[in-house]
Design an enzyme around this catalytic site. Sequence first.
Site, PDB file in Angstrom:
ATOM      1  N   MET A 118      51.781 -65.928 -41.751  1.00 61.85           N
ATOM      2  CA  MET A 118      52.384 -67.209 -41.413  1.00 61.85           C
ATOM      3  C   MET A 118      52.244 -68.258 -42.528  1.00 61.85           C
ATOM      4  O   MET A 118      52.214 -69.459 -42.253  1.00 61.85           O
ATOM      5  CB  MET A 118      51.787 -67.729 -40.092  1.00 61.85           C
ATOM      6  CG  MET A 118      51.959 -66.770 -38.926  1.00 61.85           C
ATOM      7  SD  MET A 118      53.681 -66.217 -38.640  1.00 61.85           S
ATOM      8  CE  MET A 118      54.299 -67.629 -37.710  1.00 61.85           C
ATOM      9  N   LEU A 135      55.641 -68.254 -48.956  1.00 66.84           N
ATOM     10  CA  LEU A 135      55.323 -67.832 -50.319  1.00 66.84           C
ATOM     11  C   LEU A 135      56.404 -68.372 -51.260  1.00 66.84           C
ATOM     12  O   LEU A 135      57.591 -68.347 -50.934  1.00 66.84           O
ATOM     13  CB  LEU A 135      55.267 -66.307 -50.398  1.00 66.84           C
ATOM     14  CG  LEU A 135      54.142 -65.680 -49.577  1.00 66.84           C
ATOM     15  CD1 LEU A 135      54.337 -64.179 -49.425  1.00 66.84           C
ATOM     16  CD2 LEU A 135      52.778 -65.981 -50.205  1.00 66.84           C
ATOM     17  N   HIS A 183      60.803 -60.358 -38.967  1.00 73.07           N
ATOM     18  CA  HIS A 183      61.037 -61.683 -38.389  1.00 73.07           C
ATOM     19  C   HIS A 183      61.599 -61.497 -36.978  1.00 73.07           C
ATOM     20  O   HIS A 183      62.494 -60.670 -36.775  1.00 73.07           O
ATOM     21  CB  HIS A 183      62.021 -62.467 -39.263  1.00 73.07           C
ATOM     22  CG  HIS A 183      62.245 -63.857 -38.758  1.00 73.07           C
ATOM     23  ND1 HIS A 183      61.287 -64.843 -38.869  1.00 73.07           N
ATOM     24  CD2 HIS A 183      63.292 -64.412 -38.098  1.00 73.07           C
ATOM     25  CE1 HIS A 183      61.739 -65.954 -38.316  1.00 73.07           C
ATOM     26  NE2 HIS A 183      62.948 -65.730 -37.845  1.00 73.07           N
ATOM     27  N   GLN A 195      60.314 -53.729 -29.693  1.00 72.20           N
ATOM     28  CA  GLN A 195      61.279 -53.236 -30.682  1.00 72.20           C
ATOM     29  C   GLN A 195      60.761 -53.423 -32.112  1.00 72.20           C
ATOM     30  O   GLN A 195      61.064 -52.620 -32.995  1.00 72.20           O
ATOM     31  CB  GLN A 195      62.628 -53.940 -30.507  1.00 72.20           C
ATOM     32  CG  GLN A 195      63.270 -53.654 -29.171  1.00 72.20           C
ATOM     33  CD  GLN A 195      63.407 -52.157 -28.906  1.00 72.20           C
ATOM     34  OE1 GLN A 195      63.846 -51.408 -29.777  1.00 72.20           O
ATOM     35  NE2 GLN A 195      63.025 -51.732 -27.715  1.00 72.20           N
ATOM     36  N   GLU A 196      59.980 -54.482 -32.360  1.00 70.91           N
ATOM     37  CA  GLU A 196      59.362 -54.661 -33.688  1.00 70.91           C
ATOM     38  C   GLU A 196      58.532 -53.439 -34.040  1.00 70.91           C
ATOM     39  O   GLU A 196      58.537 -52.959 -35.177  1.00 70.91           O
ATOM     40  CB  GLU A 196      58.493 -55.922 -33.710  1.00 70.91           C
ATOM     41  CG  GLU A 196      59.271 -57.213 -33.563  1.00 70.91           C
ATOM     42  CD  GLU A 196      58.408 -58.451 -33.745  1.00 70.91           C
ATOM     43  OE1 GLU A 196      57.566 -58.473 -34.659  1.00 70.91           O
ATOM     44  OE2 GLU A 196      58.586 -59.413 -32.974  1.00 70.91           O
ATOM     45  N   LEU A 219      62.975 -68.829 -47.253  1.00 69.99           N
ATOM     46  CA  LEU A 219      62.289 -68.408 -46.032  1.00 69.99           C
ATOM     47  C   LEU A 219      63.189 -67.546 -45.143  1.00 69.99           C
ATOM     48  O   LEU A 219      64.314 -67.937 -44.820  1.00 69.99           O
ATOM     49  CB  LEU A 219      61.838 -69.646 -45.248  1.00 69.99           C
ATOM     50  CG  LEU A 219      61.050 -69.364 -43.963  1.00 69.99           C
ATOM     51  CD1 LEU A 219      59.693 -68.768 -44.294  1.00 69.99           C
ATOM     52  CD2 LEU A 219      60.908 -70.638 -43.132  1.00 69.99           C
TER      53      LEU A 219
HETATM   54  C1  GAR Z   1      55.550 -60.933 -34.626  1.00 67.58           C
HETATM   55  O1  GAR Z   1      56.383 -61.197 -33.527  1.00 67.58           O
HETATM   56  C2  GAR Z   1      56.286 -61.197 -35.916  1.00 67.58           C
HETATM   57  O2  GAR Z   1      57.642 -60.849 -35.869  1.00 67.58           O
HETATM   58  C3  GAR Z   1      56.118 -62.690 -36.025  1.00 67.58           C
HETATM   59  O3  GAR Z   1      54.811 -62.951 -35.639  1.00 67.58           O
HETATM   60  C4  GAR Z   1      54.402 -61.937 -34.708  1.00 67.58           C
HETATM   61  C5  GAR Z   1      53.137 -61.306 -35.232  1.00 67.58           C
HETATM   62  O4  GAR Z   1      52.594 -60.436 -34.288  1.00 67.58           O
HETATM   63  N1  GAR Z   1      56.360 -63.125 -37.366  1.00 67.58           N
HETATM   64  C6  GAR Z   1      56.802 -64.332 -37.665  1.00 67.58           C
HETATM   65  O5  GAR Z   1      57.065 -65.179 -36.836  1.00 67.58           O
HETATM   66  C7  GAR Z   1      56.974 -64.557 -39.151  1.00 67.58           C
HETATM   67  N2  GAR Z   1      57.524 -65.844 -39.398  1.00 67.58           N
HETATM   68  P1  GAR Z   1      51.507 -59.367 -34.724  1.00 67.58           P
HETATM   69  O6  GAR Z   1      50.416 -60.113 -35.500  1.00 67.58           O
HETATM   70  O7  GAR Z   1      50.993 -58.833 -33.414  1.00 67.58           O
HETATM   71  O8  GAR Z   1      52.193 -58.346 -35.548  1.00 67.58           O
END
Ligand code: GAR
Length: 198
Positions: A91, A94, A110, A174-175, A145
């Site tokens: 978070m 960069l 994302h 889904q991630e 970004l």
């Molecule tokens: C995830 O949903 C990821 O997509 C999001 O933070 C979460 C992290 O979860 N990323 C962002 O918002 C990037 N800007 P995790 O630590 O359990 O993987």
Amino acid sequence: MTRVAVFISGGGSNMVSLLEDMARPGHAGRPCVVLSNTASAGGLAKAQAMGVTTAVVDHRPFGGDRAAFEAALDAALAPFEPDLICLAGFMRKLTAGFTDPRAGRMINIHPSLLPKYKGLHTHARALDAGDGVHGCTVHEVTAALDDGPILGQAQVPVLPGDTPDTLAARVLVQEHRLYPAVLRRFAAGDRTPLFLES
Ligand code: GAR
């Protein structure tokens, strides 16, 4: 063999999905380090339990000096000689000083169907917009970004009664499918975008 560094800031569930897949047969990638900008990231203990070395570079002592923070990131990474960096819930923004030298060698997940909803609060914004479909994107990282070439997307339906939390949970499932699938291909040199159905 492709050496993969994973950057996290929180619980690291995406990181776990990447590490688990790299342990399966036929993967060109191997984790070399999990790095966090905060020592309180829950994912650090999970990485250690999976036998992966961790490192912490706390951004706070650097105040707003992003160049100094990124120099410290560089120094912490150098001994691990990563070929690729995966941002997995990292978070911190960069700058070009860090991203440009790694163009094509750093990817991010994302929680939206980019180019929609760059930045924060993606699930609430999708609900506010009345979207019927939402999802997640893996993309190459550039200095802009949540921009850069798209490597994969997975969609989920938005259901009646959804809250940001219920929608986030559906997207996160889904991630955990999409990111390992994209990394597996990317580590093997395949940048063809992958589009998953839910
Ligand atoms: C995830 O949903 C990821 O997509 C999001 O933070 C979460 C992290 O979860 N990323 C962002 O918002 C990037 N800007 P995790 O630590 O359990 O993987």
